[in-house]
Write a protein that holds these residues in place. Structure first.
Motif, short mmCIF file in Angstrom:
data_model
loop_
_atom_site.label_atom_id
_atom_site.label_comp_id
_atom_site.label_asym_id
_atom_site.label_seq_id
_atom_site.Cartn_x
_atom_site.Cartn_y
_atom_site.Cartn_z
N ARG A 453 -0.08 -2.55 11.89
CA ARG A 453 -0.07 -2.86 10.59
C ARG A 453 -1.07 -3.52 10.08
O ARG A 453 -2.07 -4.32 10.74
CB ARG A 453 1.25 -3.58 10.52
CG ARG A 453 2.63 -2.94 10.96
CD ARG A 453 2.61 -1.42 10.35
NE ARG A 453 2.85 -1.09 9.05
CZ ARG A 453 3.92 -0.88 8.43
NH1 ARG A 453 5.04 -1.12 9.25
NH2 ARG A 453 3.92 -0.77 7.26
N LYS A 456 -3.27 -8.77 6.17
CA LYS A 456 -3.28 -8.99 4.86
C LYS A 456 -4.50 -9.98 4.49
O LYS A 456 -4.29 -10.96 3.82
CB LYS A 456 -2.00 -9.94 4.22
CG LYS A 456 -0.85 -9.07 4.53
CD LYS A 456 -0.60 -7.61 4.03
CE LYS A 456 0.86 -7.08 4.12
NZ LYS A 456 1.05 -5.59 3.60
N GLN A 458 -8.06 -10.52 1.94
CA GLN A 458 -8.29 -10.43 0.55
C GLN A 458 -9.57 -9.74 0.53
O GLN A 458 -10.01 -9.18 -0.44
CB GLN A 458 -8.07 -11.68 -0.22
CG GLN A 458 -6.77 -12.03 -0.07
CD GLN A 458 -5.71 -11.25 -0.81
OE1 GLN A 458 -6.08 -10.70 -1.64
NE2 GLN A 458 -4.50 -11.39 -0.36
N LEU A 510 -4.98 1.11 8.38
CA LEU A 510 -4.84 1.68 7.07
C LEU A 510 -4.29 2.95 7.13
O LEU A 510 -3.53 3.44 6.04
CB LEU A 510 -6.08 1.74 6.51
CG LEU A 510 -5.97 1.83 4.85
CD1 LEU A 510 -5.15 1.07 4.13
CD2 LEU A 510 -7.36 1.81 4.32
N GLU A 513 -0.38 2.85 7.48
CA GLU A 513 0.19 2.68 6.22
C GLU A 513 0.28 3.69 5.45
O GLU A 513 1.08 3.88 4.60
CB GLU A 513 -0.70 1.44 5.44
CG GLU A 513 -0.86 -0.02 6.02
CD GLU A 513 0.39 -0.66 6.08
OE1 GLU A 513 1.21 -0.24 5.06
OE2 GLU A 513 0.41 -1.66 6.77
N GLY A 525 5.24 -2.02 2.58
CA GLY A 525 3.95 -1.73 2.54
C GLY A 525 3.26 -1.75 1.41
O GLY A 525 3.68 -2.52 0.41
N LEU A 526 1.75 -1.27 1.42
CA LEU A 526 1.13 -1.66 0.27
C LEU A 526 1.15 -0.71 -1.00
O LEU A 526 1.97 0.46 -0.67
CB LEU A 526 -0.47 -1.37 0.81
CG LEU A 526 -0.96 -2.21 1.90
CD1 LEU A 526 -2.37 -1.48 2.34
CD2 LEU A 526 -1.08 -3.66 1.44
N ASN A 527 1.05 -1.23 -2.07
CA ASN A 527 1.18 -0.30 -3.38
C ASN A 527 -0.05 0.31 -3.26
O ASN A 527 -0.99 0.12 -2.70
CB ASN A 527 1.46 -0.97 -4.48
CG ASN A 527 0.57 -2.27 -4.74
OD1 ASN A 527 -0.79 -1.95 -4.66
ND2 ASN A 527 1.01 -3.49 -5.21
N ASP A 530 -3.33 -1.64 -3.99
CA ASP A 530 -4.04 -2.65 -2.77
C ASP A 530 -4.41 -1.51 -1.65
O ASP A 530 -5.41 -1.67 -1.38
CB ASP A 530 -2.75 -3.22 -2.12
CG ASP A 530 -2.19 -4.25 -3.22
OD1 ASP A 530 -3.10 -4.78 -4.03
OD2 ASP A 530 -1.10 -4.86 -3.13
N TYR A 531 -3.63 -0.32 -1.79
CA TYR A 531 -4.24 0.69 -0.79
C TYR A 531 -5.49 1.04 -1.12
O TYR A 531 -6.63 1.08 -0.31
CB TYR A 531 -3.40 1.87 -0.72
CG TYR A 531 -4.06 3.15 0.28
CD1 TYR A 531 -3.53 2.90 1.72
CD2 TYR A 531 -4.54 4.14 -0.15
CE1 TYR A 531 -3.94 4.14 2.41
CE2 TYR A 531 -5.17 4.83 0.58
CZ TYR A 531 -4.72 5.11 2.10
OH TYR A 531 -5.14 6.01 2.82
N ARG A 534 -8.36 -1.74 -0.69
CA ARG A 534 -8.62 -1.95 0.91
C ARG A 534 -9.46 -0.95 1.52
O ARG A 534 -10.19 -0.98 2.17
CB ARG A 534 -7.46 -2.28 1.76
CG ARG A 534 -6.68 -3.54 1.33
CD ARG A 534 -5.48 -3.69 2.13
NE ARG A 534 -4.67 -4.84 1.64
CZ ARG A 534 -4.83 -5.91 2.23
NH1 ARG A 534 -5.83 -6.26 3.31
NH2 ARG A 534 -4.27 -7.26 1.67
#
Length: 698
Positions: A453, A456, A458, A510, A513, A525-527, A530-531, A534
Motif C-alpha cells: 500500500r 502517506k 506529502q 499506486l 490503490e 484508500g485515496l480519493n 489525492d490519487y 500523487r
C-alpha cells in the motif's frame, strides 16, 4: 624496512584460523588449537566444542589460485587410528611382519605378475590373492575401550587380515566428472561388512531425515500445490531414483559452469564482491566437500546445492541442446524441491535446524531456478516464504553484511516480480502470510506495511532527499518510504541506484490503490484528488531522473570502459522502461504515444550487443525493461529487433525463460493485430485470462 614490511604483509595475509575449535570460531576469537581442548576455552570456563573435520576453500591466495586446507580427522579419530595401528602391529612381531611383507613383494616381482597387495598400514601394499585360505573377513573397527582391551589381552593380529579404516581421499581440487564416476563405482563382489572407511563415506547414499506431517506441511500443500513434484508422506522424503551417490558425478563440472557463465545472468557487474561470489559459490563448495567427506547436511544446504546444480544443468542443456542435461536438471530440481519443502517445514523449529543465512540462500536459489526455468507463477510461493522468514527472523536481528546482501537480492527480484504479478495481490497465500506475521507479534520490526500500500507522503521531492537511518533503511523491506540510505548495496550488486527501485515500488503501490478502487475493496484508500496528486508527483520525478552517464557508482569504479558502457545503457533502458510502466499502469496511456521510449530501450539493448557480443544480457536489469518495452512495440522492425534479442539471449544462456518471455510478448502482438487496439497490453491480458491459469512468463 620496505622489504621487512612486505614480508610481514605476506605472513599476515590470512588472519583467520580455519582449524580452531568450534567454540572459538563461533565467538570469533583466536584459538591456540590445543589438544584435546584449547586453553582459551579453559581460561574462560567454556565448554570446548572440539575440532571439526572439513575442507576449507581459500580463495585469497596471492597467485589467485583456489587452495584449501583439509583437516580430515578429528582429535578423537586420530587417537582411534593411532590405537588401532598399535594394536595391529605389536612391537614383538613388527620385524617378522616386515620380513613377510618383503618376501611377498619379492615373490610377485619374480613371478612377473601384477602386484596387488593389501598388507601394511594404511593399505599401501596390496595383496595378489585377496581370498587366502587362512584369511578372515574384515571386522568392524572396535570402539575405543575395545581397542584398549585388545591391546592388552588379544593375541597379535596379522596386518594382511586388516584393511585400514582411514584410506586417504583423492584431492578434491583435481576431481573431474570422469574421475568422479570411477571413484563412485562400488566393487561388484564385496561381501565383507562395512567399515568406517572414508571412501565408503564418499559413496554412501545421503538419506533425508524422516519428517512427520505437521500443520505447517498442510499449509504448504494447501497454498503451494504446484510448487513441488511430490508432497511429503507420513514417513519420509524419498530420494530421486537416478542419483545413487552422495556426490553427483557431474557436480564439479556443473559448478564450474555456474561460476563462469550463469552468474553473469544475475548481475551485470564483474567484480568479485557479489553475493554469488561471497556466499552462494563458497556455500555450494562447502556442501560438495562435506558430501565427499560423508557428512550429513541439513535440508537448507542440500536445497542450495541441488538447486544450483539444476540451474547449471538447465543452462548447459539449452546451450548444447542436450536432452541428457535437461533431464539431469529436472532430476536435480526434483531433489532440490524435496529438500526445500523439508527445509520450510522445520525452518522455525527450536533448536533451529539450520542457520538463517543457509535457509534464506536455499529459498533464493529456488526463486532463481523458478525464474530461469520460466515458472514465475511457482516463484510466487518461494517469494512469500522468503518474505515470511525475513520478517520473522531477519529484521529483528543485527544484520551483518552477508545477511544484508541476501536481503538485497530478495528485494531486487521481488520488485520486478511484483510489478508483473498483479493478479495475486489478494490471494489466499498472501492473506495467510499476513496473518502468520501479525500473530507472531514481530510485525512491529517491519518499517513498511505487510501489503503493498502507498506510503502517506506529502512532498515527494522532499521525501526522496530525506536521509534515512540504519534501522529504517534496513527494515523497510519493500522500499515503502522514499529517502536516501547511504549504506545501500544495490549499486554494488546490480549497478542500480536505490532511488530507482523506490520509484518502482511507489508506482507498484499506486497501481494497487488503483486496482482496489476499481474493485471497490479499498474502503480507506485515496480519493481521486489525492490519487491524481500523487501520480503527478511520481510522473515529474521519474521524468527528471538523471541520465546514467552523469552518475557515478561505487560498483563501477573498478570496471572496464566496456563494462561501464554496458551499465550505463542498462540504466538508460531501465529509466525508459520505468516511464513506460508508469504511463501504462497508472494512466493507461495509449501505446502509440510511447513509441519513442520503446525505441530507446531497443537501442540500449543493441548498443550493449555491439559493445561486447560475448556478454549474456540476462540480468533482471535487462530482461525486465526488454519485456515492458517490447509489449508496447508497434513497428514491425522494432518488434523483430526485440525478438532477435530474446532469441540470442536464449541461445547464449541456454535458459528457457527468454523463449517463454518472447512467447508471451508475441501473444500480445497477435492480440493487438487482431483487435487493432494499440491500447491493449500485458496488463489487460493478465486480467482477462488470469495470470495463475494461463501465465504470462517473464
Amino acid at each position: 624496512m620496505a622489504s621487512q614490511a612486505s614480508g610481514r604483509a605476506e605472513i599476515n595475509t590470512h588472519t583467520r584460523s580455519f582449524t580452531g575449535c568450534g567454540t572459538c570460531r563461533n565467538r570469533h576469537v583466536k584459538c591456540d588449537e590445543g589438544r584435546p581442548t584449547c586453553s582459551m576455552c579453559a581460561e574462560y570456563g567454556l565448554s570446548c566444542a572440539g575440532y571439526k573435520n572439513d575442507i576449507f576453500f581459500d580463495t585469497e591466495s596471492p597467485d589467485n589460485r583456489i587452495r584449501f586446507r583439509r583437516p580430515l580427522l578429528t582429535e578423537k579419530e586420530r587417537q582411534r587410528m593411532s590405537q588401532w595401528l598399535v594394536s595391529t602391529a605389536p612391537p614383538k612381531s613388527t620385524n617378522r611382519l616386515l620380513l613377510r611383507l618383503d618376501e611377498e613383494v619379492e615373490s610377485h616381482v619374480t613371478d612377473g605378475g601384477d602386484i596387488q597387495l593389501v598388507m601394511g598400514p594404511f593399505g599401501v601394499f596390496k595383496s595378489h590373492q585377496l581370498q587366502n585360505a587362512h584369511s578372515s573377513p574384515c571386522e568392524e573397527v572396535p570402539a575405543e575401550h575395545e581397542i584398549i582391551e585388545t591391546c592388552t589381552s588379544s593375541p597379535p593380529q596379522e596386518i594382511s587380515h586388516i584393511i585400514d579404516p582411514f584410506t586417504p581421499v583423492p584431492d578434491i581440487s583435481q576431481w573431474s566428472p570422469g574421475f568422479m564416476e570411477s571413484l563412485l563405482e562400488r566393487p561388484e563382489q564385496d561381501t565383507s561388512p562395512a567399515t568406517p572407511d572414508l571412501l565408503d563415506m564418499v559413496i554412501e547414499q545421503s538419506h533425508m531425515a524422516n519428517t512427520p506431517v505437521t500443520s505447517q506441511e498442510y499449509q504448504l500443500n494447501t497454498f503451494l500445490p504446484n510448487l513441488y513434484c511430490n508432497t511429503l508422506s507420513n514417513t519420509s522424503l524419498m530420494s530421486p531414483p537416478n542419483l545413487t551417490s552422495a556426490v553427483p558425478p557431474d557436480a564439479v563440472f556443473l559448478l564450474k559452469h555456474y561460476s563462469s557463465k550463469v552468474i553473469s545472468l544475475m548481475t551485470p557487474v564483474r567484480h568479485k564482491k557479489t553475493p554469488w561470489h561471497i556466499l552462494f559459490i563458497p556455500h555450494v563448495k562447502d556442501c560438495l566437500a562435506a558430501l565427499a567427506l560423508g557428512e550429513d547436511l541439513n535440508h537448507a544446504s542440500l536445497c542450495t546445492f541441488f538447486g544450483t546444480l539444476a540451474i547449471s544443468a538447465f543452462s548447459l542443456g539449452g546451450v548444447s541442446q542436450s536432452e541428457n542435461w535437461l533431464e539431469q536438471g529436472q532430476t536435480y530440481l526434483h531433489r532440490a524441491r524435496g529438500h526445500a519443502k523439508a527445509m520450510l517445514l522445520t525452518a522455525y523449529d527450536i533448536p533451529k535446524p539450520a542457520k538463517y543465512k543457509s535457509i534464506l540462500m536455499g529459498i533464493l536459489t529456488m526463486i532463481q531456478v523458478s525464474n530461469f526455468s520460466g515458472n514465475r507463477h511457482q516463484a510466487e510461493g518461494y517469494f512469500l516464504e522468503a518474505e515470511k522468514i525475513i520478517r520473522l527472523k531477519g529484521l529483528k536481528r543485527k544484520k551483518s553484511r552477508k545477511v544484508r546482501l541476501l536481503h538485497h537480492c530478495y528485494v531486487f527480484e521481488r520488485m520486478f516480480h511484483e510489478s508483473i504479478f498483479i493478479c495475486g495481490a489478494n490471494s489466499v497465500q498472501r492473506h495467510h502470510l499476513r496473518r502468520a506475521i501479525e500473530s507472531s507479534g514481530l510485525s512491529r520490526c517491519s518499517v513498511d506495511g505487510l501489503s503493498f500500500r502507498l506510503y502517506k507522503w506529502q512532498n515527494l521531492q522532499q521525501e526522496m532527499e530525506r536521509v534515512r537511518g540504519r534501522e529504517e533503511g534496513e527494515n523497510d523491506l519493500h522500499l515503502e518510504r522514499p529517502g536516501l540510505f547511504s549504506a545501500t548495496l544495490y549499486p554494488e550488486i546490480f549497478g542500480v541506484p536505490e532511488p530507482w527501485l523506490v520509484l518502482l515500488s511507489s508506482v507498484i503501490r499506486l497501481g494497487v490503490e488503483k486496482d482496489g478502487a476499481e474493485q471497490e475493496i479499498n474502503s480507506v484508500g485515496l480519493n481521486l484528488k489525492d490519487y491524481i496528486s500523487r501520480a503527478k508527483a511520481l510522473e515529474d520525478y521519474i521524468n527528471q531522473l538523471q541520465r546514467p552517464s552523469q552518475m557515478s557508482f561505487s560498483s563501477a569504479t573498478h570496471q572496464s570502459k566496456v563494462d561501464q558502457h554496458i551499465l550505463e545503457n542498462m540504466l538508460e533502458a531501465m529509466r525508459n522502461a520505468l516511464t513506460i510502466y508508469f504511463y501504462r499502469r497508472i494512466y493507461d496511456l495509449n501505446a502509440s504515444m510511447l513509441q519513442e521510449k520503446v525505441a530507446n530501450v531497443r537501442d540500449c539493448l543493441l548498443q550493449c550487443e555491439y559493445a561486447d557480443s560475448s556478454v549474456v544480457h540476462g540480468s533482471a536489469g535487462f530482461i525486465w525493461p526488454a519485456f515492458i518495452a517490447a509489449c508496447e512495440a508497434e513497428d514491425p522492425e522494432v518488434q523483430r529487433s526485440f525478438s532477435s534479442w530474446f532469441e540470442i539471449s536464449a541461445s547464449r544462456s541456454g535458459l528457457s525463460c527468454f523463449n517463454q518471455t518472447l512467447d508471451s510478448i508475441q501473444r500480445i502482438w497477435e492480440e493487438k493485430s487482431r483487435g487493432s487496439r494499440s491500447s491493449i497490453t500485458w496488463l489487460d491480458l493478465m486480467k482477462r485470462a488470469g495470470y495463475q491459469q494461463q501465465g504470462l512468463v517473464i
